[in-house]
Design an enzyme around this catalytic site. Structure first.
Site, PDB file in Angstrom:
ATOM      1  N   ASP A  42       0.795   6.967  -4.801  1.00  0.00           N
ATOM      2  CA  ASP A  42      -0.324   6.971  -3.869  1.00  0.00           C
ATOM      3  C   ASP A  42      -1.316   8.074  -4.226  1.00  0.00           C
ATOM      4  O   ASP A  42      -2.526   7.902  -4.139  1.00  0.00           O
ATOM      5  CB  ASP A  42       0.165   7.201  -2.436  1.00  0.00           C
ATOM      6  CG  ASP A  42       0.914   5.993  -1.910  1.00  0.00           C
ATOM      7  OD1 ASP A  42       0.992   4.986  -2.653  1.00  0.00           O
ATOM      8  OD2 ASP A  42       1.420   6.053  -0.786  1.00  0.00           O
ATOM      9  N   ALA A  43      -0.749   9.226  -4.620  1.00  0.00           N
ATOM     10  CA  ALA A  43      -1.625  10.357  -4.936  1.00  0.00           C
ATOM     11  C   ALA A  43      -2.519  10.019  -6.126  1.00  0.00           C
ATOM     12  O   ALA A  43      -3.709  10.325  -6.127  1.00  0.00           O
ATOM     13  CB  ALA A  43      -0.792  11.603  -5.238  1.00  0.00           C
ATOM     14  N   TYR A  45      -3.412   7.029  -7.020  1.00  0.00           N
ATOM     15  CA  TYR A  45      -4.356   6.025  -6.547  1.00  0.00           C
ATOM     16  C   TYR A  45      -5.499   6.702  -5.787  1.00  0.00           C
ATOM     17  O   TYR A  45      -6.675   6.431  -6.021  1.00  0.00           O
ATOM     18  CB  TYR A  45      -3.635   5.022  -5.645  1.00  0.00           C
ATOM     19  CG  TYR A  45      -4.551   3.975  -5.084  1.00  0.00           C
ATOM     20  CD1 TYR A  45      -4.778   2.799  -5.786  1.00  0.00           C
ATOM     21  CD2 TYR A  45      -5.203   4.170  -3.874  1.00  0.00           C
ATOM     22  CE1 TYR A  45      -5.638   1.838  -5.295  1.00  0.00           C
ATOM     23  CE2 TYR A  45      -6.057   3.215  -3.376  1.00  0.00           C
ATOM     24  CZ  TYR A  45      -6.278   2.051  -4.077  1.00  0.00           C
ATOM     25  OH  TYR A  45      -7.129   1.122  -3.586  1.00  0.00           O
ATOM     26  N   ASP A  46      -5.118   7.614  -4.896  1.00  0.00           N
ATOM     27  CA  ASP A  46      -6.132   8.316  -4.111  1.00  0.00           C
ATOM     28  C   ASP A  46      -7.102   9.062  -5.015  1.00  0.00           C
ATOM     29  O   ASP A  46      -8.299   9.121  -4.754  1.00  0.00           O
ATOM     30  CB  ASP A  46      -5.472   9.307  -3.142  1.00  0.00           C
ATOM     31  CG  ASP A  46      -4.714   8.584  -2.041  1.00  0.00           C
ATOM     32  OD1 ASP A  46      -4.908   7.368  -1.884  1.00  0.00           O
ATOM     33  OD2 ASP A  46      -3.913   9.239  -1.349  1.00  0.00           O
ATOM     34  N   LEU A  92      -7.827   4.694   6.295  1.00  0.00           N
ATOM     35  CA  LEU A  92      -8.143   5.990   6.890  1.00  0.00           C
ATOM     36  C   LEU A  92      -8.663   6.968   5.850  1.00  0.00           C
ATOM     37  O   LEU A  92      -8.179   6.991   4.717  1.00  0.00           O
ATOM     38  CB  LEU A  92      -6.872   6.595   7.507  1.00  0.00           C
ATOM     39  CG  LEU A  92      -6.296   5.895   8.733  1.00  0.00           C
ATOM     40  CD1 LEU A  92      -4.900   6.407   9.027  1.00  0.00           C
ATOM     41  CD2 LEU A  92      -7.211   6.123   9.931  1.00  0.00           C
ATOM     42  N   GLU A 125      -0.205  11.814  15.375  1.00  0.00           N
ATOM     43  CA  GLU A 125       1.013  10.997  15.303  1.00  0.00           C
ATOM     44  C   GLU A 125       1.388  10.814  13.837  1.00  0.00           C
ATOM     45  O   GLU A 125       0.547  10.974  12.957  1.00  0.00           O
ATOM     46  CB  GLU A 125       0.749   9.630  15.935  1.00  0.00           C
ATOM     47  CG  GLU A 125      -0.214   8.808  15.097  1.00  0.00           C
ATOM     48  CD  GLU A 125      -0.859   7.671  15.866  1.00  0.00           C
ATOM     49  OE1 GLU A 125      -0.229   6.624  15.958  1.00  0.00           O
ATOM     50  OE2 GLU A 125      -1.995   7.853  16.346  1.00  0.00           O
ATOM     51  N   LYS A 127       2.035   9.328  10.202  1.00  0.00           N
ATOM     52  CA  LYS A 127       1.529   8.212   9.406  1.00  0.00           C
ATOM     53  C   LYS A 127       2.750   7.546   8.781  1.00  0.00           C
ATOM     54  O   LYS A 127       3.421   8.119   7.929  1.00  0.00           O
ATOM     55  CB  LYS A 127       0.575   8.705   8.327  1.00  0.00           C
ATOM     56  CG  LYS A 127      -0.058   7.578   7.530  1.00  0.00           C
ATOM     57  CD  LYS A 127      -1.178   8.116   6.639  1.00  0.00           C
ATOM     58  CE  LYS A 127      -1.990   7.006   5.985  1.00  0.00           C
ATOM     59  NZ  LYS A 127      -1.211   6.119   5.125  1.00  0.00           N
ATOM     60  N   ASP A 129       4.897   5.155   6.520  1.00  0.00           N
ATOM     61  CA  ASP A 129       4.697   4.596   5.188  1.00  0.00           C
ATOM     62  C   ASP A 129       5.307   3.204   5.108  1.00  0.00           C
ATOM     63  O   ASP A 129       6.426   3.018   4.633  1.00  0.00           O
ATOM     64  CB  ASP A 129       5.321   5.523   4.142  1.00  0.00           C
ATOM     65  CG  ASP A 129       4.795   5.227   2.748  1.00  0.00           C
ATOM     66  OD1 ASP A 129       3.822   4.450   2.629  1.00  0.00           O
ATOM     67  OD2 ASP A 129       5.364   5.755   1.780  1.00  0.00           O
ATOM     68  N   TYR A 237       0.391   1.206  16.934  1.00  0.00           N
ATOM     69  CA  TYR A 237      -0.438   2.413  17.031  1.00  0.00           C
ATOM     70  C   TYR A 237      -1.936   2.133  17.186  1.00  0.00           C
ATOM     71  O   TYR A 237      -2.729   3.046  17.296  1.00  0.00           O
ATOM     72  CB  TYR A 237      -0.220   3.334  15.839  1.00  0.00           C
ATOM     73  CG  TYR A 237      -0.362   2.671  14.476  1.00  0.00           C
ATOM     74  CD1 TYR A 237      -1.565   2.136  14.055  1.00  0.00           C
ATOM     75  CD2 TYR A 237       0.734   2.606  13.615  1.00  0.00           C
ATOM     76  CE1 TYR A 237      -1.683   1.541  12.827  1.00  0.00           C
ATOM     77  CE2 TYR A 237       0.617   2.004  12.371  1.00  0.00           C
ATOM     78  CZ  TYR A 237      -0.597   1.470  11.978  1.00  0.00           C
ATOM     79  OH  TYR A 237      -0.712   0.872  10.755  1.00  0.00           O
ATOM     80  N   LYS A 301      -6.673  11.030  15.634  1.00  0.00           N
ATOM     81  CA  LYS A 301      -7.710  10.094  16.086  1.00  0.00           C
ATOM     82  C   LYS A 301      -8.421  10.705  17.285  1.00  0.00           C
ATOM     83  O   LYS A 301      -7.791  11.395  18.092  1.00  0.00           O
ATOM     84  CB  LYS A 301      -7.079   8.769  16.526  1.00  0.00           C
ATOM     85  CG  LYS A 301      -6.318   8.050  15.428  1.00  0.00           C
ATOM     86  CD  LYS A 301      -5.535   6.855  15.962  1.00  0.00           C
ATOM     87  CE  LYS A 301      -4.641   6.299  14.853  1.00  0.00           C
ATOM     88  NZ  LYS A 301      -3.630   5.367  15.354  1.00  0.00           N
ATOM     89  N   LYS A 325      -2.507  14.325   4.978  1.00  0.00           N
ATOM     90  CA  LYS A 325      -1.357  13.995   4.136  1.00  0.00           C
ATOM     91  C   LYS A 325      -0.447  15.207   3.965  1.00  0.00           C
ATOM     92  O   LYS A 325      -0.893  16.347   3.978  1.00  0.00           O
ATOM     93  CB  LYS A 325      -1.841  13.533   2.755  1.00  0.00           C
ATOM     94  CG  LYS A 325      -2.804  12.370   2.796  1.00  0.00           C
ATOM     95  CD  LYS A 325      -2.096  11.047   2.865  1.00  0.00           C
ATOM     96  CE  LYS A 325      -1.659  10.637   1.465  1.00  0.00           C
ATOM     97  NZ  LYS A 325      -1.288   9.234   1.386  1.00  0.00           N
ATOM     98  N   CYS A 430      -1.937  22.475 -38.112  1.00  0.00           N
ATOM     99  CA  CYS A 430      -1.989  21.200 -37.401  1.00  0.00           C
ATOM    100  C   CYS A 430      -0.725  20.390 -37.680  1.00  0.00           C
ATOM    101  O   CYS A 430      -0.383  20.159 -38.837  1.00  0.00           O
ATOM    102  CB  CYS A 430      -3.213  20.420 -37.857  1.00  0.00           C
ATOM    103  SG  CYS A 430      -3.244  18.737 -37.230  1.00  0.00           S
ATOM    104  N   CYS A 433      -1.822  17.043 -39.853  1.00  0.00           N
ATOM    105  CA  CYS A 433      -2.281  17.049 -41.244  1.00  0.00           C
ATOM    106  C   CYS A 433      -1.930  18.331 -41.984  1.00  0.00           C
ATOM    107  O   CYS A 433      -2.165  18.431 -43.181  1.00  0.00           O
ATOM    108  CB  CYS A 433      -3.787  16.809 -41.305  1.00  0.00           C
ATOM    109  SG  CYS A 433      -4.752  18.206 -40.718  1.00  0.00           S
ATOM    110  N   CYS A 454      -7.557  22.053 -35.040  1.00  0.00           N
ATOM    111  CA  CYS A 454      -7.245  21.699 -36.410  1.00  0.00           C
ATOM    112  C   CYS A 454      -8.525  21.752 -37.230  1.00  0.00           C
ATOM    113  O   CYS A 454      -9.555  21.225 -36.820  1.00  0.00           O
ATOM    114  CB  CYS A 454      -6.681  20.280 -36.433  1.00  0.00           C
ATOM    115  SG  CYS A 454      -6.639  19.583 -38.080  1.00  0.00           S
ATOM    116  N   CYS A 460      -7.720  14.769 -41.242  1.00  0.00           N
ATOM    117  CA  CYS A 460      -6.728  14.720 -40.177  1.00  0.00           C
ATOM    118  C   CYS A 460      -6.713  13.348 -39.505  1.00  0.00           C
ATOM    119  O   CYS A 460      -7.716  12.912 -38.941  1.00  0.00           O
ATOM    120  CB  CYS A 460      -7.006  15.798 -39.132  1.00  0.00           C
ATOM    121  SG  CYS A 460      -5.733  15.845 -37.862  1.00  0.00           S
TER     122      CYS A 460
END
Ligand code: IVH
Length: 735
Positions: A42-43, A45-46, A92, A125, A127, A129, A237, A301, A325, A430, A433, A454, A460
């Site tokens: 989720d993190a 994605y957020d 949200l 309240e 959240k 999951d 809710y 809310k 969160k 490096c 190479c 490098c 390289c």
């Protein structure tokens, strides 16, 4: 971390990035909502969603019709009837810190500014999951239940929802509106999840990843008796369409739900101040591990429905609510190895290979160590650096996935350091190479760059593709029909490893044809997959006629005698851009002379004894030339290249005869036929002087669209102003 900061994106880059993000987020939405099989946390994605928003905030004109910010979730899966939500199901806004919460409250205060004495109350309240569901009750009877889907249209899963004990088929008590859509979260307890896993393991059935995905899968069963066997739960809710408010406040409405027979979170409270909200946040956080089900934050809310309505919505989110969160989870593991990756620009990037560990539901095995100083914990002057850590192979480390994407090391557990652990020796060569890897000194600050690079340049392999792309790019050899895409193809199929190989492509015509054909096949296959249609007549590879190929080979041949400045620029020597390349071309006239001086300079103890002092060429460039020509391994590559191409010696011939020779020119506004640096180099080649601002000394102003104050100054001073086309004609390049 490799992502460019939003502030420094150009408009073009921003558009590209928004396009990429839209596609990527849509794909993750689909995996999450339609397949119940997300591949990122989720993190993560957020973080994608936030980057998208941040770019859109900076470039409001670039917001796409298919922007993720304009939709919620993914379209419903096939198989269930669609239900259009009478009132959309929203998501949200998120808060990660107390400050974010304070900002939320402050936004509210400001919004309601006119009502000075207004007492805004809030609810807090957990959240939950799980999956949200909308339950429609008509005259107290449950008539239809749906998933969220894309927020506007969900799936009709009434039969499955009816099997959930927490969902009343008929409302109890009295006073319910004639029609109301009750909204809440369907979830699975840990106990139920474990029991299901065991039952499944006993019969050799599938494995289940986590309660949330399992709840999602359970809800979307074709056979409601399967759903029934999963013992899902439900918390109410919120609500959607209703013929009457349940009560004047959020809190009392939810209490009503309880009277009507729903389960509601016992951890919901009403609060008056940020302190009370944060206190409840911590109370809930403390209980998190003993709740028996997953929660991932606390939702605040606005309590008064009247104020909710006044404050309203932004795209897909109510302004009057926020999800605070919980912080990233942490875990301890050990550093097994430190690997060095070489980036496309030659940067040596250290990566810690960890004993795999799960953090916040995702297995983490690698974490970036940023650079040499970070690993040591101090810089080359022995000064401790900010965020640096002394990390060694064998160390126990605490890692976390912070509010966004990338896992990071929080600290080293010194007590657990094995006696054998020695400070990590960062390589000075490096790993790809074998060329020396050095840290440059920033000429302006006198400080060493924190990154080691490098110096392998042309040889390289890690840098090879990027260099090839550069070699054929616009300001460089500019080979028509040979863009980044073809370079990637030829490189990946082993046809072009170095720039010289481009010029021998013609000799490998069959292999080139094959590579192009394979790519066409692949693209056709992907298109087919995406559209679900099959092609009617599939032509065989041999049948294909690549007339474009002759054109490509001709374009390559046409560039066998490039202008010297383009050639020097094409070599991709660090710090040598188009302008510097032009200066070097003018100074040395032939590539042989540049190579000779470059090599001498590389050998000399003090480069200034060899390298002439040239206006506009400082130590950064001289050092870059030393590195490049001092690296013997570049010799072979350069020799091979010069066996194919003969850069034209630089001749001043035009300059004397040119109309603009000796004149001071200023470019302003947007140039459409060339880049600013190209224009500058071209003008200088003709003996003109290019200035940055208009003054009495200016002879000519070349103005493109968007030219501003310089134009005015020019006309005030009576200086001649021409457009780009006129300029090109005047210097003999006009069409
Ligand atoms: S209120 C109008 N309250 O979080 C606001 N949502 O990110 C609608 N969720 O889709 C949502 N617990 O699936 C609300 N106590 C709670 C929640 C909650 C979990 C989920 C819900 C929603 C998502 C938004």
């Amino acid at each position: 971390m490799s992502e460019k900061p939003v502030e420094s994106l150009s408009e073009g880059e921003a558009a590209e990035e928004l396009k990429r993000l839209a596609a990527e987020i849509a794909e993750h939405d689909r995996r999450y909502h339609t397949e119940d099989a997300p591949t990122i946390s989720d993190a993560e994605y957020d973080a994608l969603a936030r980057r998208n928003l941040a770019i859109e905030a900076r470039f409001p004109d670039l917001v796409r019709a298919d922007s993720p910010s304009r939709r919620v979730g993914a379209p419903p899966a096939e198989g269930f009837a669609k239900v259009r939500h009478a009132v959309p199901m929203l998501s949200l806004a998120k808060a990660y810190t107390d400050q974010d919460v304070a900002d939320f409250i402050e936004r509210g205060r400001r919004f309601f500014d006119r009502d000075k004495d207004l007492d805004i109350a809030f609810t807090a309240e957990p959240k939950i999951d799980g999956l949200s569901a909308s339950l429609r009750y008509e005259n107290g009877v449950f008539v239809q239940g749906a998933t969220r889907g894309d927020g506007a249209v969900g799936e009709d899963i009434t039969a499955n929802l009816k099997t959930i004990a927490d969902i009343p088929k008929k409302l109890q008590g009295s006073g319910w509106p004639e029609v109301i859509e009750i909204r809440g979260e369907v979830y699975m307890t840990y106990a139920e999840f474990e029991a299901l896993k065991q039952r499944s393991a006993a019969v050799g059935g599938q494995d289940y990843v986590n309660p949330r995905n399992t709840a999602a899968g359970s809800l979307r069963q074709k056979d409601p008796s399967v759903t029934a066997s999963r013992n899902l739960k439900f918390f109410a809710y919120a609500w959607g369409y209703t013929t009457a408010d349940p009560a004047p406040t959020q809190y009392d409405s939810v209490q009503k739900f309880k009277e009507w027979g729903f389960k509601v979170s016992p951890l919901m409270v009403r609060a008056k101040s940020i302190d009370e909200l944060i206190a409840q946040y911590h109370r809930i956080e403390e209980q998190r591990s003993s709740l028996g089900y997953d929660i991932d934050g606390v939702v605040y809310k606005v309590d008064q429905l009247e104020l909710q309505r006044r404050w309203g919505f932004v795209t897909g989110e109510p302004r009057w609510a926020v999800a605070h969160k919980f912080p990233a989870e942490q875990a301890m593991t050990t550093v097994e190895r430190i690997d060095i990756q070489v980036g496309r620009t030659g940067t040596l990037a250290p990566v810690a290979r960890l004993a795999p560990v799960t953090v916040g539901g995702v297995v983490v095995e690698n974490v970036t160590l940023h650079n040499e100083d970070y690993i040591k914990g101090f810089d080359s002057n022995g000064q401790p650096i900010r965020d640096g850590i002394d990390v060694r192979i064998g160390d126990a480390v605490v890692i976390q996935r912070a509010g966004d994407v990338i896992p990071q090391i929080v600290s080293v557990v010194i007590d657990k350091r094995p006696a054998s652990a020695v400070p990590y020796e960062f390589p000075h060569t490096c790993p790809v190479c074998g060329s020396p890897a050095t840290r440059e000194i920033n000429e302006k600050t006198g400080k060493e760059d924190s990154r080691r690079r490098c110096t392998g340049e042309l040889i390289c392999a890690a840098q090879a593709v990027e260099r090839l792309r550069h070699f054929v790019s616009r300001g460089a050899l500019d080979i028509e029909g040979l863009g980044a895409e073809n370079i990637d193809l030829f490189f990946n199929s082993g046809l072009v490893k170095t720039a010289a190989d481009i010029f021998t492509l013609k000799d490998r015509r069959p292999a080139v044809t094959k590579a192009l054909a394979e790519r066409r096949e692949e693209q056709a296959r992907l298109r087919e997959e995406a559209s679900g249609k099959t092609r009617k007549n599939v032509r065989s590879v041999e049948e294909r006629n690549y007339e474009g190929l002759d054109k490509l080979f001709a374009a390559i041949d046409a560039r066998r005698e490039p202008e010297l400045d383009r050639f020097i620029f094409a070599l991709g020597i660090r710090h040598i851009g188009e302008t510097t390349a032009a200066v070097l071309a003018r100074q040395f006239s032939t590539i042989e002379e540049l190579i000779r001086v470059g090599k001498e300079t590389a050998k000399a103890e003090d480069p200034h004894t060899v390298f002439p002092s040239i206006n506009g060429i400082g130590d950064t460039v001289i050092n870059a030339l030393r590195d490049f020509f001092g690296n013997e391994r570049n010799d072979d590559v350069l020799d091979a290249l010069l066996a194919q191409v003969r850069p034209k010696p630089y001749v001043m011939e035009i300059s004397a005869g040119s109309e603009v020779s000796g004149k001071t020119v200023v470019f302003t506004g947007t140039l459409e036929k060339m880049t600013r640096s190209e224009a500058k180099a071209m003008a200088e080649r003709l003996g003109a002087k290019v200035a940055g601002s208009v003054s009495a000394k200016t002879d000519l102003v070349v103005a493109g669209p968007g030219a501003g104050s310089k134009l005015k100054v020019a006309s005030d001073l009576g200086i001649e102003v021409i457009d780009e086309d006129t300029w090109l004609q005047r210097i003999g390049r006009g069409g």
